[in-house]
Design a protein around this motif. Structure first.
Motif, mmCIF file in Angstrom:
data_model
loop_
_atom_site.group_PDB
_atom_site.id
_atom_site.type_symbol
_atom_site.label_atom_id
_atom_site.label_comp_id
_atom_site.label_asym_id
_atom_site.label_seq_id
_atom_site.Cartn_x
_atom_site.Cartn_y
_atom_site.Cartn_z
ATOM 1 N N THR A 131 -9.781 10.610 -4.041
ATOM 2 C CA THR A 131 -11.134 10.823 -3.501
ATOM 3 C C THR A 131 -11.542 9.731 -2.521
ATOM 4 O O THR A 131 -12.636 9.790 -1.963
ATOM 5 N N GLY A 132 -10.704 8.729 -2.345
ATOM 6 C CA GLY A 132 -11.062 7.602 -1.509
ATOM 7 C C GLY A 132 -11.724 6.473 -2.288
ATOM 8 O O GLY A 132 -12.141 5.472 -1.704
ATOM 9 N N ARG A 133 -11.800 6.633 -3.632
ATOM 10 C CA ARG A 133 -12.432 5.616 -4.478
ATOM 11 C C ARG A 133 -11.444 5.177 -5.558
ATOM 12 O O ARG A 133 -10.830 6.007 -6.219
ATOM 13 N N ILE A 134 -11.313 3.866 -5.749
ATOM 14 C CA ILE A 134 -10.427 3.328 -6.784
ATOM 15 C C ILE A 134 -10.974 3.698 -8.156
ATOM 16 O O ILE A 134 -12.157 3.484 -8.450
ATOM 17 N N ASP A 135 -10.129 4.272 -9.039
ATOM 18 C CA ASP A 135 -10.579 4.641 -10.384
ATOM 19 C C ASP A 135 -9.693 4.055 -11.483
ATOM 20 O O ASP A 135 -9.926 4.318 -12.658
ATOM 21 N N ARG A 136 -8.672 3.280 -11.107
ATOM 22 C CA ARG A 136 -7.851 2.622 -12.120
ATOM 23 C C ARG A 136 -7.332 1.292 -11.564
ATOM 24 O O ARG A 136 -6.829 1.242 -10.437
ATOM 25 N N ILE A 137 -7.486 0.243 -12.369
ATOM 26 C CA ILE A 137 -6.998 -1.084 -11.982
ATOM 27 C C ILE A 137 -6.155 -1.630 -13.129
ATOM 28 O O ILE A 137 -6.609 -1.666 -14.283
ATOM 29 N N ARG A 138 -4.942 -2.071 -12.805
ATOM 30 C CA ARG A 138 -4.043 -2.659 -13.797
ATOM 31 C C ARG A 138 -3.785 -4.122 -13.460
ATOM 32 O O ARG A 138 -3.528 -4.451 -12.298
ATOM 33 N N PHE A 139 -3.858 -4.962 -14.512
ATOM 34 C CA PHE A 139 -3.674 -6.409 -14.337
ATOM 35 C C PHE A 139 -2.411 -6.853 -15.070
ATOM 36 O O PHE A 139 -2.107 -6.353 -16.160
ATOM 37 N N VAL A 143 4.459 -8.426 -9.953
ATOM 38 C CA VAL A 143 3.205 -7.671 -9.845
ATOM 39 C C VAL A 143 2.072 -8.425 -10.528
ATOM 40 O O VAL A 143 2.205 -8.890 -11.666
ATOM 41 N N LYS A 144 0.925 -8.521 -9.821
ATOM 42 C CA LYS A 144 -0.258 -9.193 -10.371
ATOM 43 C C LYS A 144 -1.394 -8.205 -10.612
ATOM 44 O O LYS A 144 -2.129 -8.298 -11.590
ATOM 45 N N GLU A 145 -1.533 -7.231 -9.712
ATOM 46 C CA GLU A 145 -2.634 -6.272 -9.825
ATOM 47 C C GLU A 145 -2.286 -4.998 -9.069
ATOM 48 O O GLU A 145 -1.691 -5.047 -7.996
ATOM 49 N N ILE A 146 -2.649 -3.854 -9.666
ATOM 50 C CA ILE A 146 -2.471 -2.566 -9.004
ATOM 51 C C ILE A 146 -3.790 -1.806 -9.061
ATOM 52 O O ILE A 146 -4.340 -1.576 -10.138
ATOM 53 N N LYS A 147 -4.293 -1.422 -7.894
ATOM 54 C CA LYS A 147 -5.496 -0.600 -7.811
ATOM 55 C C LYS A 147 -5.076 0.790 -7.335
ATOM 56 O O LYS A 147 -4.325 0.914 -6.361
ATOM 57 N N GLU A 148 -5.620 1.832 -8.023
ATOM 58 C CA GLU A 148 -5.187 3.185 -7.702
ATOM 59 C C GLU A 148 -6.364 4.145 -7.565
ATOM 60 O O GLU A 148 -7.368 4.026 -8.269
ATOM 61 N N ASP A 149 -6.202 5.062 -6.648
ATOM 62 C CA ASP A 149 -7.116 6.196 -6.503
ATOM 63 C C ASP A 149 -6.360 7.412 -7.025
ATOM 64 O O ASP A 149 -5.724 8.149 -6.278
ATOM 65 N N THR A 150 -6.420 7.628 -8.350
ATOM 66 C CA THR A 150 -5.596 8.683 -8.959
ATOM 67 C C THR A 150 -6.129 10.082 -8.673
ATOM 68 O O THR A 150 -5.396 11.065 -8.825
ATOM 69 N N ARG A 151 -7.409 10.183 -8.271
ATOM 70 C CA ARG A 151 -7.992 11.499 -7.962
ATOM 71 C C ARG A 151 -7.918 11.815 -6.465
ATOM 72 O O ARG A 151 -8.313 12.901 -6.047
ATOM 73 N N GLU A 161 0.849 -1.184 0.000
ATOM 74 C CA GLU A 161 0.000 0.000 0.000
ATOM 75 C C GLU A 161 0.888 1.238 0.000
ATOM 76 O O GLU A 161 1.884 1.290 0.724
ATOM 77 N N LYS A 162 0.486 2.249 -0.819
ATOM 78 C CA LYS A 162 1.266 3.476 -0.881
ATOM 79 C C LYS A 162 0.351 4.683 -0.703
ATOM 80 O O LYS A 162 -0.803 4.685 -1.143
ATOM 81 N N ASP A 163 0.894 5.690 -0.055
ATOM 82 C CA ASP A 163 0.246 7.000 0.025
ATOM 83 C C ASP A 163 1.052 7.928 -0.878
ATOM 84 O O ASP A 163 2.028 8.541 -0.453
ATOM 85 N N THR A 164 0.639 8.018 -2.168
ATOM 86 C CA THR A 164 1.467 8.732 -3.148
ATOM 87 C C THR A 164 1.370 10.243 -3.035
ATOM 88 O O THR A 164 2.258 10.956 -3.517
ATOM 89 N N PRO A 184 -3.737 5.783 2.145
ATOM 90 C CA PRO A 184 -3.178 5.018 1.032
ATOM 91 C C PRO A 184 -4.066 5.134 -0.200
ATOM 92 O O PRO A 184 -5.293 5.162 -0.108
ATOM 93 N N ASP A 185 -3.451 5.258 -1.389
ATOM 94 C CA ASP A 185 -4.205 5.421 -2.634
ATOM 95 C C ASP A 185 -3.702 4.508 -3.743
ATOM 96 O O ASP A 185 -4.192 4.573 -4.869
#
Length: 376
Positions: free
Chosen positions: A89-97, A79-87, A58-61, A67-68
């Motif tokens: 806002t507390g909500r995930i808006d990008r997922i990379r597989f 790496v298998k999966e990355i979920k990010e809150d790029t805005r 988990e990272k707080d960028t 953490p976002d």
């Protein structure tokens, strides 16, 4: 150490007297770790290990204590999966597989509403195809295809959101070269736009959807921002051309007999008002009469070259659309020697003639048959 095995490790990497990395071990293998990546005194990266191999992180960028970025790893630590809150806002808006650490897919919530409308697919780790579902019906409305250099090659769009592709865009070296569109949804292309160096060069349009492109628009003609041609009879020769400057019609040419020569040419001012026109009177193959108009686009004067010597032979004068007078040069010296006057009903009321061509009338007659060709 505990019982001779490493248990905890702390580091001060910037030598400021504050610990910025703490790793806890289990069976001499790392179990969890926290780091202060920006050295502000707060831990912002938290990593978990399983049997000494990376398991999650988990990272707080943006360093706001939340953490976002959340990363999961496979059993080999890749790496298998990355979920990010790029805005943030507390909500995930990008997922990379990923597969074996190589990206295979990315899903994005473009507007932060919780729906992941954009999906990007990767091939050999490079962007290969991207889709977008704008109306959230589970069907892709936009498809973007990339080449091996990850340059955009083609875009297919469903602009009406009815499930059918109606627009195709083609690219070369990252620049658009052609656009095709099915405007009426009959699965036939009826609009094509050609580009050069990223700028529109030509547009062809099938307005009546008969699979013949009767309208052509040019965007690269010197002195004009747009030139439009109309070929309604499908003979390959446009019967009408319209010339525009900054959205205003400035010149119009009409070819009525299909000989690829204008029979009518109309000139417009900067406000789009007609101020002059040229016509082929009598099918002579040349524009032999010129009309002049006032601000209300009413004819005020006409000049005619009857014998094709590029010199005016007859002058017509009008007021409020009514013929007032006619002047004619019968001896081709460039000066009128025949004058006619007309009343409100356009009946000839007076006729004068210069017999010795000194510019002055010598003979005057009342109304009767005109010696000049009456126009309007």
């Amino acid at each position: 150490y505990q019982k001779g095995e490493i248990f905890r490790q702390q580091k001060d990497t910037d030598f400021d007297g504050r610990i910025d990395s703490v790793t806890v071990f289990k069976n001499s293998r790392p179990a969890d770790q926290k780091k202060d990546s920006n050295l502000d005194g707060k831990f912002d990266v938290f990593t978990m290990f399983k049997n000494g191999t990376l398991f999650s992180q988990e990272k707080d960028t943006n360093f706001d204590d939340n953490p976002d970025c959340f990363t999961r790893f496979d059993h080999t630590g890749l790496v298998k999966e990355i979920k990010e809150d790029t805005r943030y806002t507390g909500r995930i808006d990008r997922i990379r597989f990923f597969e074996k650490g190589v990206p295979v897919r990315m899903e994005t919530d473009d507007n932060g509403d919780g729906f992941f409308e954009t999906v990007c697919f990767y091939k050999n780790g490079k962007k290969h195809r991207q889709t977008q579902d704008q109306n959230k019906d589970g069907i892709s409305d936009i498809k973007i295809f990339f080449n091996a250099k990850e340059e955009k090659q083609r875009v297919e769009s469903d602009t009406t959101l009815n499930g059918n592709t109606d627009t195709w865009q083609f690219y070369r070296n990252g620049q658009i070269v052609r656009l095709e569109k099915d405007e009426d949804g009959n699965r036939n292309i009826d609009l094509t736009v050609f580009y050069k160096n990223g700028f529109k060069e030509k547009l062809v349009k099938d307005a009546d959807h008969d699979q013949y492109f009767e309208t052509t628009q040019w965007f690269n003609r010197p002195n004009w921002t747009l030139v439009m041609e109309q070929d309604s009879d499908k003979d390959g020769n446009p019967e009408a051309r319209f010339y525009y400057k900054y959205g205003v019609l400035r010149l119009k040419e009409i070819d009525e007999d299909g000989d690829n020569r204008p029979d009518l040419r109309e000139h417009y001012n900067k406000k789009g008002k007609l101020f002059k026109s040229e016509e082929d009177e009598g099918n002579t193959g040349r524009l032999n009469i010129v009309w002049f108009y006032d601000d209300s686009e009413s004819a005020i004067r006409a000049e005619m070259d009857g014998d094709g010597d590029s010199q005016t032979d007859v002058w017509y004068f009008y007021a409020q659309g009514r013929l007032l007078a006619v002047e004619e040069d019968t001896n081709k010296d460039g000066k009128p020697d025949l004058w006619e006057a007309y009343d409100e009903s356009e009946a000839l009321i007076k006729r004068q003639k210069d017999l010795d061509f000194d510019g002055k009338p010598d003979v005057e007659k009342p109304g009767g048959e005109s010696g000049a060709s009456k126009k309007m």
